[in-house]
Design a protein around this motif. Structure first.
Motif, short mmCIF file in Angstrom:
data_model
loop_
_atom_site.label_atom_id
_atom_site.label_comp_id
_atom_site.label_asym_id
_atom_site.label_seq_id
_atom_site.Cartn_x
_atom_site.Cartn_y
_atom_site.Cartn_z
N GLY A 181 4.98 -0.10 -11.42
CA GLY A 181 5.73 -0.27 -10.66
C GLY A 181 7.14 -0.53 -11.83
O GLY A 181 8.12 -0.01 -11.04
N LEU A 236 0.25 -4.73 -6.44
CA LEU A 236 -0.41 -3.66 -5.05
C LEU A 236 -1.77 -3.83 -4.27
O LEU A 236 -1.90 -5.47 -4.75
CB LEU A 236 -0.70 -3.02 -6.68
CG LEU A 236 -1.49 -1.82 -5.96
CD1 LEU A 236 -0.99 -0.29 -5.79
CD2 LEU A 236 -1.78 -1.47 -7.62
N ASP A 237 -2.01 -3.02 -3.35
CA ASP A 237 -2.59 -3.58 -2.34
C ASP A 237 -3.90 -2.82 -3.14
O ASP A 237 -4.20 -1.73 -3.99
CB ASP A 237 -2.69 -1.84 -1.49
CG ASP A 237 -3.73 -3.04 -0.21
OD1 ASP A 237 -4.45 -3.15 -0.60
OD2 ASP A 237 -3.74 -2.43 1.08
N GLY A 283 3.54 -6.27 -8.37
CA GLY A 283 4.14 -5.23 -8.13
C GLY A 283 5.57 -6.09 -7.11
O GLY A 283 6.31 -4.85 -7.47
N GLU A 308 -2.19 -8.61 -13.35
CA GLU A 308 -2.56 -7.00 -13.85
C GLU A 308 -3.85 -7.92 -14.53
O GLU A 308 -4.50 -7.03 -15.04
CB GLU A 308 -1.24 -6.65 -14.07
CG GLU A 308 -0.68 -5.92 -13.27
CD GLU A 308 0.88 -6.75 -12.37
OE1 GLU A 308 0.33 -8.31 -13.18
OE2 GLU A 308 1.76 -5.71 -11.69
N VAL A 325 5.55 1.89 0.31
CA VAL A 325 5.90 2.41 -0.55
C VAL A 325 6.64 3.20 -0.34
O VAL A 325 8.19 3.61 -0.19
CB VAL A 325 5.24 2.18 -2.48
CG1 VAL A 325 6.38 3.15 -3.46
CG2 VAL A 325 4.70 1.09 -2.66
N HIS A 338 0.44 8.36 -9.00
CA HIS A 338 0.87 6.60 -7.40
C HIS A 338 1.64 5.80 -8.87
O HIS A 338 3.34 5.50 -7.98
CB HIS A 338 -0.58 5.84 -8.11
CG HIS A 338 -0.62 4.85 -7.26
ND1 HIS A 338 -0.53 3.72 -7.93
CD2 HIS A 338 -0.57 4.50 -5.52
CE1 HIS A 338 0.03 2.67 -7.22
NE2 HIS A 338 0.16 3.43 -5.57
N SER A 339 1.28 5.75 -10.33
CA SER A 339 1.93 4.51 -10.20
C SER A 339 3.83 5.39 -10.87
O SER A 339 4.69 4.96 -10.14
CB SER A 339 2.03 4.62 -11.85
OG SER A 339 3.22 3.82 -13.20
N LEU A 387 -6.60 0.73 -5.48
CA LEU A 387 -6.78 0.94 -6.29
C LEU A 387 -8.66 1.64 -6.99
O LEU A 387 -8.60 1.95 -7.78
CB LEU A 387 -6.48 -0.66 -7.47
CG LEU A 387 -5.57 -0.28 -8.00
CD1 LEU A 387 -5.71 -1.48 -9.01
CD2 LEU A 387 -4.71 0.52 -8.58
N TRP A 416 5.73 4.96 -7.38
CA TRP A 416 6.15 3.42 -7.75
C TRP A 416 7.62 3.98 -8.21
O TRP A 416 8.85 3.43 -8.22
CB TRP A 416 5.67 2.51 -8.40
CG TRP A 416 4.76 2.18 -7.21
CD1 TRP A 416 3.69 2.71 -6.62
CD2 TRP A 416 4.49 0.23 -6.99
NE1 TRP A 416 2.49 1.80 -5.55
CE2 TRP A 416 3.13 0.65 -5.86
CE3 TRP A 416 4.78 -0.24 -7.27
CZ2 TRP A 416 2.52 -0.38 -5.45
CZ3 TRP A 416 4.27 -1.69 -6.84
CH2 TRP A 416 3.49 -1.36 -5.34
N ASN A 433 0.32 -1.60 0.08
CA ASN A 433 -0.14 0.44 0.20
C ASN A 433 1.15 0.83 0.18
O ASN A 433 2.27 1.10 -0.09
CB ASN A 433 -0.99 0.02 1.31
CG ASN A 433 -0.23 -0.07 2.34
OD1 ASN A 433 1.35 0.12 2.75
ND2 ASN A 433 -0.94 -0.17 3.49
N ASP A 434 -0.39 2.39 -0.07
CA ASP A 434 1.41 3.17 -0.15
C ASP A 434 2.36 4.11 1.07
O ASP A 434 2.97 4.32 1.01
CB ASP A 434 0.31 4.82 0.01
CG ASP A 434 -0.45 5.04 -1.42
OD1 ASP A 434 -0.11 4.65 -2.42
OD2 ASP A 434 -1.60 6.23 -1.15
#
Ligand code: 1HE
Length: 264
Positions: free
Chosen positions: A146, A69-70, A114, A137, A39, A85-86, A74, A89, A35-36
């Motif tokens: 990422g 990725l959490d 990720g 994905e 990272v 966000h991308s 999204l 990363w 999650n944010d």
């Protein structure tokens, strides 16, 4: 498989073992989904490295390296936020790949999305037999964000990445070793020890050598040959004329350095 909650609530833990900084992904209850805060914390760690840290090892407190990725994050972003966000990363993973020190990843269990992008940003990957690689994905209706589409084709080729994303194909630890995702395939429970040994070794390299390997080699490999050769000459000269190289060369010539023999 049931996993305990992280004893310490920080999503990323650090500890020092001599010159090596060990970074542990620590959201076992979410299989280290990033999650944010995860990272951002990785970014903060790389931006504030102590000057005596000479190598880094990434490991996990889970039976998985990372579920990627959490995905819960999204569902709450609009288009501009998603792009940033991308890019966030990218910035953090750039600091891993093009930072000051070599980074070794100890992989096991799921190395997914990720998580595989993070592993690909590291310089050396050690895998246990439980490791497996996936890019779900495709199934989730999204795309890598990422840096995977830049780094993974260089590791395994566009065609294999396309297969993973289009069809959901996964690769086992054994396949990942054959394809070049991992540099070393070790026994179950042995990845961290092996990663620590390797980190200790690279920590002992001349700083200019590690600089050349991290910063010059990947650029030279992607440059047109004429530019590559000149960059190589410049880098070789900067390395060989540095005092540390001069000392090591004298050590060899005066019989104080070990010979190069095959390793086990
Ligand atoms: C998660 C995530 C996640 C687990 N985001 N919450 N990644 C994926 O599509 C992989 C999704 N995850 C899985 O396939 C499985 O969780 C695992 C194979 C990794 C592990 O399975 P398992 O049986 O050990 O655990 P679990 O029961 O599936 O998951 C435990 C909890 O973690 C559960 O939450 P809970 O509240 O029900 O306990 C899961 O929902 C949660 N969890 N993975 C959010 N990824 C920069 S772009 C990168 C894009 C990507 O990375 S896409 C790939 C996303």
């Amino acid at each position: 498989m049931a996993e305990a909650s992280s004893a310490n609530s920080s999503p990323v833990l650090t500890r020092r073992e001599g010159r090596v900084l060990v970074i542990t992904l620590n959201r076992p209850e979410k299989r280290n989904a990033m999650n944010d805060p995860t990272v951002q914390e990785i970014g903060r760690i790389f931006a504030t490295l102590d000057s005596d840290v000479a190598a880094i090892v990434f490991t996990t407190s889970s039976v998985h390296f990372s579920a990627g990725l959490d995905l819960s994050e999204l569902t709450v972003r609009d288009l501009p936020e998603s792009i940033m966000h991308s890019r966030g990363w990218h910035k953090v993973f750039e600091t891993i790949q093009f930072g000051r020190v070599p980074v070794v990843a100890a992989l096991k269990g799921a190395v997914i999305g990720g998580g595989l992008e993070l592993a690909a940003a590291c310089h050396i990957r050690v895998a246990e037999p439980s490791a497996y690689y996936a890019l779900p994905e495709g199934q989730r209706g999204i795309f890598v964000g990422g840096g995977g589409s830049v780094r993974l084709p260089r590791l395994i080729g566009v065609h294999r990445m396309m297969d993973m994303m289009m069809t959901g194909r996964t690769f086992s630890a054994q396949e990942g070793q054959q394809l070049g995702i991992s540099n070393y395939l070790v026994g179950e429970g042995e990845a961290l020890d092996k990663a620590m040994q390797l980190a200790e070794k690279v920590a002992g390299n001349a700083p200019m050598t590690n600089f050349a390997l991290i910063h010059a080699l990947p650029r030279i490999a992607e440059a047109d040959p004429a530019s590559g050769y000149i960059l190589e000459s410049l880098m070789a000269s900067a390395a060989s004329t540095a005092p540390e190289a001069q000392k090591r060369l004298r050590d060899f010539l005066e019989k104080r350095a070990g010979k190069i023999v095959p390793q086990d």
